[in-house]
Write a protein that holds these residues in place. Structure first.
Motif, PDB file in Angstrom:
ATOM      1  N   LEU A   6       0.826  -1.205   0.000  1.00 40.71           N
ATOM      2  CA  LEU A   6       0.000   0.000   0.000  1.00 40.71           C
ATOM      3  C   LEU A   6       0.863   1.260   0.000  1.00 40.71           C
ATOM      4  O   LEU A   6       0.545   2.250  -0.683  1.00 40.71           O
ATOM      5  CB  LEU A   6      -0.943  -0.003   1.201  1.00 40.71           C
ATOM      6  CG  LEU A   6      -2.066  -1.043   1.185  1.00 40.71           C
ATOM      7  CD1 LEU A   6      -2.843  -1.015   2.502  1.00 40.71           C
ATOM      8  CD2 LEU A   6      -3.012  -0.786   0.020  1.00 40.71           C
ATOM      9  N   GLN A   7       1.951   1.235   0.773  1.00 38.42           N
ATOM     10  CA  GLN A   7       2.841   2.382   0.819  1.00 38.42           C
ATOM     11  C   GLN A   7       3.511   2.617  -0.533  1.00 38.42           C
ATOM     12  O   GLN A   7       3.641   3.753  -0.996  1.00 38.42           O
ATOM     13  CB  GLN A   7       3.915   2.158   1.893  1.00 38.42           C
ATOM     14  CG  GLN A   7       4.838   3.364   2.121  1.00 38.42           C
ATOM     15  CD  GLN A   7       4.072   4.570   2.602  1.00 38.42           C
ATOM     16  OE1 GLN A   7       3.225   4.472   3.496  1.00 38.42           O
ATOM     17  NE2 GLN A   7       4.350   5.729   2.016  1.00 38.42           N
ATOM     18  N   TYR A   9       2.298   1.687  -3.446  1.00 39.45           N
ATOM     19  CA  TYR A   9       1.245   2.171  -4.349  1.00 39.45           C
ATOM     20  C   TYR A   9       0.999   3.658  -4.137  1.00 39.45           C
ATOM     21  O   TYR A   9       0.856   4.427  -5.092  1.00 39.45           O
ATOM     22  CB  TYR A   9      -0.036   1.385  -4.106  1.00 39.45           C
ATOM     23  CG  TYR A   9      -1.226   1.897  -4.895  1.00 39.45           C
ATOM     24  CD1 TYR A   9      -1.372   1.595  -6.250  1.00 39.45           C
ATOM     25  CD2 TYR A   9      -2.190   2.695  -4.284  1.00 39.45           C
ATOM     26  CE1 TYR A   9      -2.447   2.072  -6.968  1.00 39.45           C
ATOM     27  CE2 TYR A   9      -3.263   3.173  -4.997  1.00 39.45           C
ATOM     28  CZ  TYR A   9      -3.402   2.856  -6.337  1.00 39.45           C
ATOM     29  OH  TYR A   9      -4.470   3.338  -7.046  1.00 39.45           O
ATOM     30  N   GLU A  10       0.962   4.100  -2.867  1.00 39.88           N
ATOM     31  CA  GLU A  10       0.716   5.510  -2.553  1.00 39.88           C
ATOM     32  C   GLU A  10       1.850   6.393  -3.072  1.00 39.88           C
ATOM     33  O   GLU A  10       1.607   7.479  -3.617  1.00 39.88           O
ATOM     34  CB  GLU A  10       0.564   5.680  -1.036  1.00 39.88           C
ATOM     35  CG  GLU A  10       0.200   7.107  -0.617  1.00 39.88           C
ATOM     36  CD  GLU A  10       0.013   7.223   0.882  1.00 39.88           C
ATOM     37  OE1 GLU A  10      -0.146   8.377   1.351  1.00 39.88           O
ATOM     38  OE2 GLU A  10       0.023   6.198   1.588  1.00 39.88           O
ATOM     39  N   ASN A  11       3.089   5.899  -2.921  1.00 40.49           N
ATOM     40  CA  ASN A  11       4.240   6.658  -3.409  1.00 40.49           C
ATOM     41  C   ASN A  11       4.223   6.785  -4.932  1.00 40.49           C
ATOM     42  O   ASN A  11       4.511   7.847  -5.495  1.00 40.49           O
ATOM     43  CB  ASN A  11       5.542   5.991  -2.958  1.00 40.49           C
ATOM     44  CG  ASN A  11       5.737   6.062  -1.457  1.00 40.49           C
ATOM     45  OD1 ASN A  11       5.163   6.940  -0.784  1.00 40.49           O
ATOM     46  ND2 ASN A  11       6.544   5.161  -0.902  1.00 40.49           N
ATOM     47  N   GLU A  13       1.571   6.613  -6.842  1.00 39.48           N
ATOM     48  CA  GLU A  13       0.456   7.483  -7.225  1.00 39.48           C
ATOM     49  C   GLU A  13       0.841   8.948  -7.066  1.00 39.48           C
ATOM     50  O   GLU A  13       0.501   9.785  -7.919  1.00 39.48           O
ATOM     51  CB  GLU A  13      -0.768   7.161  -6.375  1.00 39.48           C
ATOM     52  CG  GLU A  13      -2.017   7.939  -6.789  1.00 39.48           C
ATOM     53  CD  GLU A  13      -3.237   7.586  -5.960  1.00 39.48           C
ATOM     54  OE1 GLU A  13      -4.351   7.919  -6.400  1.00 39.48           O
ATOM     55  OE2 GLU A  13      -3.075   6.975  -4.886  1.00 39.48           O
ATOM     56  N   MET A  14       1.544   9.268  -5.989  1.00 44.04           N
ATOM     57  CA  MET A  14       1.990  10.639  -5.773  1.00 44.04           C
ATOM     58  C   MET A  14       2.964  11.075  -6.864  1.00 44.04           C
ATOM     59  O   MET A  14       2.918  12.207  -7.349  1.00 44.04           O
ATOM     60  CB  MET A  14       2.653  10.748  -4.403  1.00 44.04           C
ATOM     61  CG  MET A  14       3.107  12.173  -4.045  1.00 44.04           C
ATOM     62  SD  MET A  14       1.714  13.338  -3.952  1.00 44.04           S
ATOM     63  CE  MET A  14       0.868  12.684  -2.495  1.00 44.04           C
ATOM     64  N   ARG A  17       1.020  11.856  -9.984  1.00 49.23           N
ATOM     65  CA  ARG A  17       0.351  13.152  -9.865  1.00 49.23           C
ATOM     66  C   ARG A  17       1.313  14.300 -10.111  1.00 49.23           C
ATOM     67  O   ARG A  17       0.969  15.287 -10.762  1.00 49.23           O
ATOM     68  CB  ARG A  17      -0.293  13.276  -8.485  1.00 49.23           C
ATOM     69  CG  ARG A  17      -1.523  12.406  -8.272  1.00 49.23           C
ATOM     70  CD  ARG A  17      -2.086  12.594  -6.884  1.00 49.23           C
ATOM     71  NE  ARG A  17      -3.271  11.768  -6.666  1.00 49.23           N
ATOM     72  CZ  ARG A  17      -3.942  11.705  -5.534  1.00 49.23           C
ATOM     73  NH1 ARG A  17      -3.531  12.427  -4.479  1.00 49.23           N
ATOM     74  NH2 ARG A  17      -5.006  10.932  -5.421  1.00 49.23           N
TER      75      ARG A  17
END
Length: 240
Positions: A6-7, A9-11, A13-14, A17
């Motif tokens: 999850l971490q 994936y979040e990185n 995604e950021m 962006r």
């Protein structure tokens, strides 16, 4: 484990962006740079021009399809059939065909169709070329294409004058020439795509072009007045 996934994936995604933000900023800068030399009123006209450009290219594409259909489905097979039934007898240097099916009949039905197709194929190619981002703003190029097309419209004069004769010839051959009637029946796949309907449809081309250009011209003139142009030299673009 799940927390690490999850971490990650979040990185990611950021990061995506941030890339999108940078791309957006670069595109905005390039757009401002490209249109900076033009007055604000000119920029405001582009949506109007784009709207009529889309109408024009859609019409040209549809019209070119009909011309191509006339050539490929009707003219070429009918010419081939005429050659296959050619008699060895000639009169006044014109080939005489069985059942009165002559090359002169074919020419009278399809008068100027090939030349008209060539002009509109070239015109459509130029319109498609304007889609390339490097051609923006294409306002002058668009009107140059329309002006060139207008210069070539004289090719329609003999065609329009011959339409009634062409339709009468088709009707006559359908009733009096069994060979031609058999070929035509075989080629006509739908009621909307009969040879007579396609030839009549070709006749509407000039009217449709006039309507599109007149609507575009009216809209542009109205917008010019509304915007109170600070630079009058751009007014020349609407004077076709």
């Amino acid at each position: 484990n799940i927390t690490d996934i999850l971490q990650t994936y979040e990185n990611e995604e950021m990061e995506i962006r941030n890339i999108i933000k940078i791309q957006s900023a670069v595109r905005r800068w390039l757009t401002i740079k490209r249109f900076k030399p033009y007055p604000k009123c000119f920029i405001q006209l582009l949506p109007i021009l784009h709207q009529y450009y889309l109408r024009l290219i859609d019409f040209e594409s549809s019209y070119l399809d009909k011309l191509t259909l006339i050539l490929k489905r009707y003219l070429r097979p009918i010419q081939a059939a005429a050659i296959s039934v050619t008699s060895t007898t000639t009169t006044n240097n014109n080939s005489v065909h069985q059942n009165g099916f002559t090359q002169q009949d074919i020419d009278s039905i399809f008068l100027n169709i090939e030349e008209i197709h060539t002009i509109h194929y070239s015109n459509f190619s130029k319109l498609v070329d304007l889609k390339h981002p490097a051609r923006w703003p294409f306002i002058q190029s668009l009107f140059d294409i329309l002006i060139d097309l207008a210069k070539n419209m004289s090719i329609y004069t003999p065609f329009i004058l011959n339409i009634k004769s062409a339709i009468n010839k088709i009707t006559f051959l359908q009733h009096e020439n069994t060979k031609f009637a058999s070929i035509l029946q075989e080629l006509q796949q739908t009621k909307d795509e009969t040879l007579v309907n396609l030839i009549n449809c070709t006749n509407t081309c000039i009217t449709n072009y006039e309507n599109i250009i007149e609507a575009c011209n009216t809209a542009l003139n109205h917008k010019f007045i509304e915007l109170s142009l600070e630079n009058r030299k751009f007014g020349s673009i609407v004077n076709l």
